[in-house]
Design a protein around this motif. Sequence first.
Motif, PDB file in Angstrom:
ATOM      1  N   LEU A 162       0.834  -1.201   0.000  1.00 29.60           N
ATOM      2  CA  LEU A 162       0.000   0.000   0.000  1.00 29.60           C
ATOM      3  C   LEU A 162       0.871   1.254   0.000  1.00 29.60           C
ATOM      4  CD1 LEU A 162      -2.824   1.224   0.138  1.00 29.60           C
ATOM      5  CD2 LEU A 162      -2.704   0.986   2.621  1.00 29.60           C
ATOM      6  N   LYS A 163       1.892   1.264   0.840  1.00 32.77           N
ATOM      7  CA  LYS A 163       2.780   2.419   0.910  1.00 32.77           C
ATOM      8  C   LYS A 163       3.478   2.651  -0.435  1.00 32.77           C
ATOM      9  CE  LYS A 163       6.541   4.377   3.602  1.00 32.77           C
ATOM     10  NZ  LYS A 163       7.463   4.190   4.712  1.00 32.77           N
ATOM     11  N   HIS A 215     -10.593   3.626   4.373  1.00 29.16           N
ATOM     12  CA  HIS A 215     -11.123   2.603   5.289  1.00 29.16           C
ATOM     13  C   HIS A 215     -10.078   2.187   6.315  1.00 29.16           C
ATOM     14  CE1 HIS A 215     -14.336   1.376   2.170  1.00 29.16           C
ATOM     15  NE2 HIS A 215     -14.872   2.164   3.078  1.00 29.16           N
ATOM     16  N   ILE A 216      -8.862   1.995   5.852  1.00 29.35           N
ATOM     17  CA  ILE A 216      -7.787   1.598   6.766  1.00 29.35           C
ATOM     18  C   ILE A 216      -7.525   2.700   7.785  1.00 29.35           C
ATOM     19  CG2 ILE A 216      -5.313   1.107   6.917  1.00 29.35           C
ATOM     20  CD1 ILE A 216      -5.660  -0.351   4.177  1.00 29.35           C
ATOM     21  N   GLU A 217      -7.489   3.931   7.319  1.00 32.51           N
ATOM     22  CA  GLU A 217      -7.246   5.063   8.222  1.00 32.51           C
ATOM     23  C   GLU A 217      -8.338   5.140   9.287  1.00 32.51           C
ATOM     24  OE1 GLU A 217      -5.911   9.723   7.868  1.00 32.51           O
ATOM     25  OE2 GLU A 217      -7.126   8.864   6.263  1.00 32.51           O
ATOM     26  N   TYR A 218      -9.592   4.987   8.870  1.00 32.22           N
ATOM     27  CA  TYR A 218     -10.716   4.990   9.816  1.00 32.22           C
ATOM     28  C   TYR A 218     -10.537   3.868  10.848  1.00 32.22           C
ATOM     29  CZ  TYR A 218     -15.429   4.087  11.549  1.00 32.22           C
ATOM     30  OH  TYR A 218     -16.508   3.864  12.360  1.00 32.22           O
ATOM     31  N   GLN A 219     -10.216   2.689  10.391  1.00 32.82           N
ATOM     32  CA  GLN A 219     -10.069   1.546  11.288  1.00 32.82           C
ATOM     33  C   GLN A 219      -8.927   1.752  12.276  1.00 32.82           C
ATOM     34  OE1 GLN A 219      -9.701  -1.686   8.533  1.00 32.82           O
ATOM     35  NE2 GLN A 219     -11.904  -1.798   8.160  1.00 32.82           N
ATOM     36  N   VAL A 220      -7.853   2.359  11.831  1.00 35.90           N
ATOM     37  CA  VAL A 220      -6.721   2.627  12.729  1.00 35.90           C
ATOM     38  C   VAL A 220      -7.151   3.549  13.865  1.00 35.90           C
ATOM     39  CG1 VAL A 220      -4.501   3.849  12.879  1.00 35.90           C
ATOM     40  CG2 VAL A 220      -4.891   2.164  11.063  1.00 35.90           C
ATOM     41  N   ASP A 274      -9.875   2.418  -0.214  1.00 36.69           N
ATOM     42  CA  ASP A 274      -9.265   1.422   0.671  1.00 36.69           C
ATOM     43  C   ASP A 274      -8.402   2.089   1.741  1.00 36.69           C
ATOM     44  OD1 ASP A 274     -10.497  -0.578  -0.763  1.00 36.69           O
ATOM     45  OD2 ASP A 274      -8.692  -1.137  -1.898  1.00 36.69           O
ATOM     46  N   VAL A 275      -7.632   3.083   1.329  1.00 37.67           N
ATOM     47  CA  VAL A 275      -6.788   3.808   2.278  1.00 37.67           C
ATOM     48  C   VAL A 275      -7.656   4.526   3.315  1.00 37.67           C
ATOM     49  CG1 VAL A 275      -5.157   5.730   2.536  1.00 37.67           C
ATOM     50  CG2 VAL A 275      -4.846   4.053   0.699  1.00 37.67           C
ATOM     51  N   HIS A 293      -9.618   1.814  16.194  1.00 38.80           N
ATOM     52  CA  HIS A 293      -8.849   0.848  16.981  1.00 38.80           C
ATOM     53  C   HIS A 293      -8.077   1.553  18.099  1.00 38.80           C
ATOM     54  CE1 HIS A 293      -5.305  -1.551  18.036  1.00 38.80           C
ATOM     55  NE2 HIS A 293      -6.096  -2.580  17.851  1.00 38.80           N
TER      56      HIS A 293
END
Length: 151
Positions: free
Chosen positions: A3-4, A22-27, A19-20, A30
């Motif tokens: 991804l990076k 979504h990942i940022e939101y999940q981080v 997708d990025v 969390h």
Amino acid sequence: KILKEQLLKGPYSPELQQDVAHIEYQVHVHTIYIAFFMNKEYRITLENIDEIESSLKVALNYFRNWRLASLARRQADPGWEKTFISNTTYKNMRICVGGFLHYCRTVLNLEDPPFFVGFLHSNQSSLEATFSHVKSMGATSPRLYQGAITS
């Protein structure tokens, strides 16, 4: 890693952007709820409370920036505001984090403070367990409640 690498290559597809996001939101979710507030092992002390608060502020700022962006875009598209979490959820999240940290600072600065405050102090499960116990004993009046709560 993949991804990076994709992000560093330059313009990326809307699918990858999503997708990025979504990942940022999940981080950030969390960080607030899993890493800290639901972590029964994590202990807040006067030595680490500033670091914890800083981590939580980063996560809360993500939601703040998202909220500001959705409000700014609302003028062009009124439906855009609906892409943000509910205002009640946002308000409660900020109250939960800020209120609990204030509670921790207050308790840890008492004249005879405990060594730490556990994050589960922010959780209402212990209260619910007490009320469930009292109700199971049939203590539904003030007189009976007093006996049940002290047993």
